[in-house]
Design a protein around this motif. Sequence first.
Motif, PDB file in Angstrom:
ATOM      1  N   LEU A 291       0.830  -1.223   0.000  1.00  0.00           N
ATOM      2  CA  LEU A 291       0.000   0.000   0.000  1.00  0.00           C
ATOM      3  C   LEU A 291       0.853   1.257   0.000  1.00  0.00           C
ATOM      4  N   SER A 292       2.022   1.194   0.646  1.00  0.00           N
ATOM      5  CA  SER A 292       2.901   2.361   0.648  1.00  0.00           C
ATOM      6  C   SER A 292       3.380   2.684  -0.756  1.00  0.00           C
ATOM      7  N   SER A 293       3.665   1.659  -1.560  1.00  0.00           N
ATOM      8  CA  SER A 293       4.082   1.896  -2.935  1.00  0.00           C
ATOM      9  C   SER A 293       2.970   2.539  -3.751  1.00  0.00           C
ATOM     10  N   ILE A 294       1.747   2.065  -3.575  1.00  0.00           N
ATOM     11  CA  ILE A 294       0.611   2.664  -4.289  1.00  0.00           C
ATOM     12  C   ILE A 294       0.405   4.108  -3.867  1.00  0.00           C
ATOM     13  N   ARG A 295       0.545   4.382  -2.564  1.00  0.00           N
ATOM     14  CA  ARG A 295       0.388   5.745  -2.071  1.00  0.00           C
ATOM     15  C   ARG A 295       1.453   6.675  -2.630  1.00  0.00           C
ATOM     16  N   ARG A 296       2.697   6.186  -2.695  1.00  0.00           N
ATOM     17  CA  ARG A 296       3.766   7.015  -3.259  1.00  0.00           C
ATOM     18  C   ARG A 296       3.539   7.280  -4.742  1.00  0.00           C
ATOM     19  N   GLN A 297       3.041   6.301  -5.469  1.00  0.00           N
ATOM     20  CA  GLN A 297       2.754   6.511  -6.894  1.00  0.00           C
ATOM     21  C   GLN A 297       1.663   7.557  -7.090  1.00  0.00           C
ATOM     22  N   ARG A 298       0.638   7.520  -6.275  1.00  0.00           N
ATOM     23  CA  ARG A 298      -0.416   8.534  -6.378  1.00  0.00           C
ATOM     24  C   ARG A 298       0.108   9.921  -6.061  1.00  0.00           C
ATOM     25  N   GLU A 299       0.976  10.018  -5.058  1.00  0.00           N
ATOM     26  CA  GLU A 299       1.551  11.315  -4.730  1.00  0.00           C
ATOM     27  C   GLU A 299       2.392  11.853  -5.889  1.00  0.00           C
TER      28      GLU A 299
END
Length: 898
Positions: A291-299
């Motif tokens: 989930l952290s990777s997905i969050r960083r991609q969205r940012e």
Amino acid sequence: MSTDNNNNGADSKQPLRLSKPGKLELRKTVDAGQVKQSFSHGRSKTVVVEKRTKRTFERGVTGKMAAVPNQELAEGLANLKKSAPASDEGRADAARRAAERAFRDDSAEGLTASEREKRIAVLEQAKAREAERAEQAAEDAARREQERKAREAGERARQEELRQLAEAEEARRQAERTAKETATTADPAAAAVAAETPATAAAAASKEALADASVEPPADKIRTKKGETPVRPQRGPEEAPVFGRVKKGKGGEDQSKKTTLRAKNDSGRRRGSRLSVADALEGDEDRMRSLSSIRRQREREKQRAKEALATQQKVVREVVVPETITVGELANRMAERSGDVIRELMKMGVMATVNQSIDADTAELVVAELGHTIRRVAAADVLEGLSTPQDEDGAVASRPPVVTVMGHVDHGKTSILDFFRKANVVSGEAGGITQHIGAYQVQSAGGRLITFLDTPGHAAFTEMRARGANVTDMVILVVAADDGIMPQTEEAIAHAKAAQVPLIVAVNKIDRPDADPLRVEQALLQYEVQVESMGGEVQVAHVSAINGDGMDTLLEAVELQADILDLKANANARASGAVVEAKMEKGRGSVATVLIQRGTLNVGDVFVAGTEWGKVRALVNDQGQQVKQAEPATPIEVLGLNGTPVAGDEFIVVESEARAREVAEFRQSKAKEAASLASKGSLESMFSALKEGSAEELPIVIKGDVHGSVEAIISTLQKLSTDEVKVNVLHQGVGGITESDITLARASQAMVVGFNVRANAQARDSAKRDGIDIRYYSIIYELVDDVKALMSGLLKPEQRENYLGYASILETFNVTKVGRVAGCRITDGIVKRGAKVRLLRDDTVIHEGTLKTLRRFKDEVREVANGLECGMAFENYQDIQVGDQIECFEIEEIARAL
């Protein structure tokens, strides 16, 4: 995921000892190691893996403390001895030698028997693990090699299959082309055989290629021996597992549904959230995206969107700004944030909120600061487009004439119209006197339509002309043959002359015994109305409205005058006209009688009439019949007004109700302002208007006590007239000033003069309401002096040139923001700033203009005296040279007097 274990065996471990021997010895109770976990995007994490053991101590025979052997460790050692094969003498000898070496080391170190056994067991377990690792590594290498070979074989088979299919397809196409070529030269039967044979061969080749491709088994069906690890098939790019949410592509049929796939192990069970050492040591092909990777991609996507928004080019808009506008509305029209607009206002020192209004000048500065363009509009811009355009010659056609019937009371105006209309209109009016304006349309003997306007005296006609609605084309002046010229007849003549329309005299009641038409024609000469029988141009007709004598002659005179005027109008344009009368009727609402001057009015049109607007609900003609449309020069009753207009108001059709409402509201607001801030039409304001040159004549209405005094005043004023200015007496009469005099003065912007007479109450109220200043005189010379002063204001002032001085140009310079400057020396007189100058070159005037700047020692001065040097620059002129002469002069205006 990669694993690095730092536990390299028991030999590398060193016991913890005290500084002196013979004391209590301590060893580690924890076997620790490190495991390195690798994640996506180059991230890694090191995890410490610990194994804790429990030890107990007891005092031995020698009196030293010794560890009690663990029951599990003892059992593991016994199992290790049992599992060792008897035939493996080399391994047993090695273990024995290692045990003896360890025993010697332990003896040297002072270990107990239980400690030595434990150490030996640990060493054996470590060596077993090393052997297992080596065997597992060999198996993994063999498995990977086998998988690689299987992949290569499958790829070769697929390529071979594609090649064979391509060759078969090419052979089929070649066979078809050959068959077509053969069919053009041979018979159809031979062409069919030739086409069938290559096609059959191509089909056989395709089947053979498919058979060869199917000989080799697929990679996922490879058999393995019992106990061996099966080779996992290698997925191609199109079969790669997809984790997370699958987005539907443009042409992807397999991605038509939005699905969420999660990684699962071989048993089909989802992986738990906790990570164990065994899971960490296994492969990472089934690992999900965090989930952290997905969050960083969205940012990162949001950041890129912000950067793209910041770098995109700003849209420049044209902002329409009225005289006053709120801050919020200005921000909306610029598509900017309200905070940015308020910030710009604060920079200018203006503290305003979103709902507060600012003027157009401040709004213009804000718009320019934010990079937009401004288009300022005024409140009066709503009237743009309402004026009637000029019609082309090809778009106009002939229209009926509009005739206004005027005259004294009971001289037979309505009776003449009654004869034409063949209807008894007089009997329906109170006392036989016309109480309202009537608009009728009659047809002559030649089939030509004529529109008549019947007025109560001349009041309504003057009201319409005062509002700029000159609706009439000609005037029929009705004079009774027995009564002659009466007061209202004189007023009608004055109004007809003021309107500058042709006049036709109708001498009525010639059937009376005491009728004298010749006396009436002679009396008209006193009012400058010269009929044709007296050598003039005014047509006259002797008629009788009772028996119809001379009525055809009157109609012929109207038709002749209409032919002379050549009346035309555009019937296909937007309808426009004038309100003849308006009233409120029960059950019908506001009803206006409108005379259409241009275009065609239809039912359903939206219109504006003065300060009122409406939509045409019905059209009623002069016969009381409802019609669908009204053409030019047609009187019509219009229903559908939201208010009652005033006679003389302009009637015009607009495109929409919103436009009509906007124009009506603007006119209403202007009417309220005019009512509250009405300026008096005094002699002073009239004098200023005359001084500006806006009037070429001085219109006057004169009323006196006796006829001789009025004649003397008119004779004296006419003697003051010159070629440049003259007096225009609109109306003269004997008696008090009446309301009709005030109405005439308001329509013509004239001054009202009363000589030894006063105005009645109605006239005073009307003058106060309309802002007309009435002047009373009892001495004729005072009246003449005031009029002479007004007429003097029409004369242009005399201009006299006064010489000031000369200057010689010594040098020329170019100065920034000023232009070419001449360095001069004053040779005669003085030079003043702002004075008129002439530039002389070789004693020839080459330029005449205004002195722009006058400086001395870099200071702006008002004048420079003789013999001094200065710098001069001309207004809008740069061609100056050394040696030129400058002549300075000023213009003096001297007022002229009669």
